[in-house]
Design a protein around this motif. Structure first.
Motif, PDB file in Angstrom:
ATOM      1  N   ILE A   1     -63.642 -22.383  43.449  1.00 38.02           N
ATOM      2  CA  ILE A   1     -64.468 -23.594  42.839  1.00 38.02           C
ATOM      3  C   ILE A   1     -64.080 -24.806  43.580  1.00 38.02           C
ATOM      4  O   ILE A   1     -65.198 -25.577  43.581  1.00 38.02           O
ATOM      5  N   GLY A   2     -63.034 -25.171  44.222  1.00 39.83           N
ATOM      6  CA  GLY A   2     -62.893 -26.295  44.801  1.00 39.83           C
ATOM      7  C   GLY A   2     -63.858 -26.469  45.831  1.00 39.83           C
ATOM      8  O   GLY A   2     -63.994 -27.566  46.081  1.00 39.83           O
TER       9      GLY A   2
ATOM     10  N   ALA B   1     -67.236 -27.338  44.946  1.00 42.78           N
ATOM     11  CA  ALA B   1     -67.216 -28.832  44.228  1.00 42.78           C
ATOM     12  C   ALA B   1     -67.354 -29.720  45.456  1.00 42.78           C
ATOM     13  O   ALA B   1     -68.046 -30.733  45.342  1.00 42.78           O
TER      14      ALA B   1
ATOM     15  N   ALA C   1     -64.946 -35.830  38.501  1.00 45.97           N
ATOM     16  CA  ALA C   1     -65.180 -34.332  38.972  1.00 45.97           C
ATOM     17  C   ALA C   1     -64.023 -33.722  38.319  1.00 45.97           C
ATOM     18  O   ALA C   1     -62.828 -34.128  38.857  1.00 45.97           O
TER      19      ALA C   1
ATOM     20  N   LEU D   1     -62.285 -29.603  37.976  1.00 45.91           N
ATOM     21  CA  LEU D   1     -62.425 -28.353  38.082  1.00 45.91           C
ATOM     22  C   LEU D   1     -61.889 -27.485  36.776  1.00 45.91           C
ATOM     23  O   LEU D   1     -60.923 -27.861  36.044  1.00 45.91           O
TER      24      LEU D   1
ATOM     25  N   GLN E   1     -65.478 -23.305  36.447  1.00 48.78           N
ATOM     26  CA  GLN E   1     -66.446 -24.184  36.136  1.00 48.78           C
ATOM     27  C   GLN E   1     -66.019 -25.488  36.830  1.00 48.78           C
ATOM     28  O   GLN E   1     -65.115 -25.748  37.169  1.00 48.78           O
ATOM     29  N   ILE E   2     -67.479 -26.113  37.124  1.00 46.06           N
ATOM     30  CA  ILE E   2     -67.245 -27.491  38.007  1.00 46.06           C
ATOM     31  C   ILE E   2     -67.922 -28.553  36.784  1.00 46.06           C
ATOM     32  O   ILE E   2     -69.034 -28.080  36.312  1.00 46.06           O
TER      33      ILE E   2
ATOM     34  N   VAL F   1     -71.960 -24.807  37.001  1.00 44.16           N
ATOM     35  CA  VAL F   1     -71.914 -26.363  37.475  1.00 44.16           C
ATOM     36  C   VAL F   1     -72.259 -27.052  36.191  1.00 44.16           C
ATOM     37  O   VAL F   1     -73.737 -26.786  35.840  1.00 44.16           O
TER      38      VAL F   1
END
Length: 123
Positions: A26-27, A30, A45, A47, A52-53, A100
């Protein structure tokens, strides 16, 4: 430590390792989104657990710009949680299995709030 405790500990460690891998993925997405769209403004921003972001845009127009880049739909709604109406502008899309969410929220001015309430009472 007996065999049962060792097995349980390994299972828990495997669960933690799986979560760590998911958060790293996820990171990575992002960071990629921020780099690819560095010209689009954001004020935050995060996480989120569950792949999900969440990206916070400074204005509704900025959310629309993100939507255009992500080829996603914009949704807008107004809600009053009891202490004044808020206008929410959101984009939700899924990229590589990761949700996102780009959003902006603002408090309506007194005139906008009055018009919104009046319009609601007619519905």
């Amino acid at each position: 430590m007996n065999t049962t405790n060792t097995t349980a500990s390994q299972s828990l460690l495997e669960m933690i390792a799986a979560d760590e891998r998911a958060l790293l993925r996820i990171g990575d997405l992002a960071r990629e989104l921020l780099a690819r769209h560095a010209d689009l403004p954001l004020t935050g921003a995060r996480l989120k657990y569950g792949s999900q972001i969440h990206l916070n845009a400074p204005t509704a127009e900025d959310v629309r710009a993100w939507a255009a880049r992500l080829d996603a739909e914009v949704t807008e709604h107004t809600a009053d949680p009891g202490y004044g109406p808020f206008r929410h502008t959101d984009v939700d899309t899924v990229i590589d299995g990761i949700r996102v969410h780009v959003w902006h929220c603002r408090v309506l001015s007194e005139a906008e709030a009055a018009a919104w309430r009046e319009n609601r009472s007619r519905s």
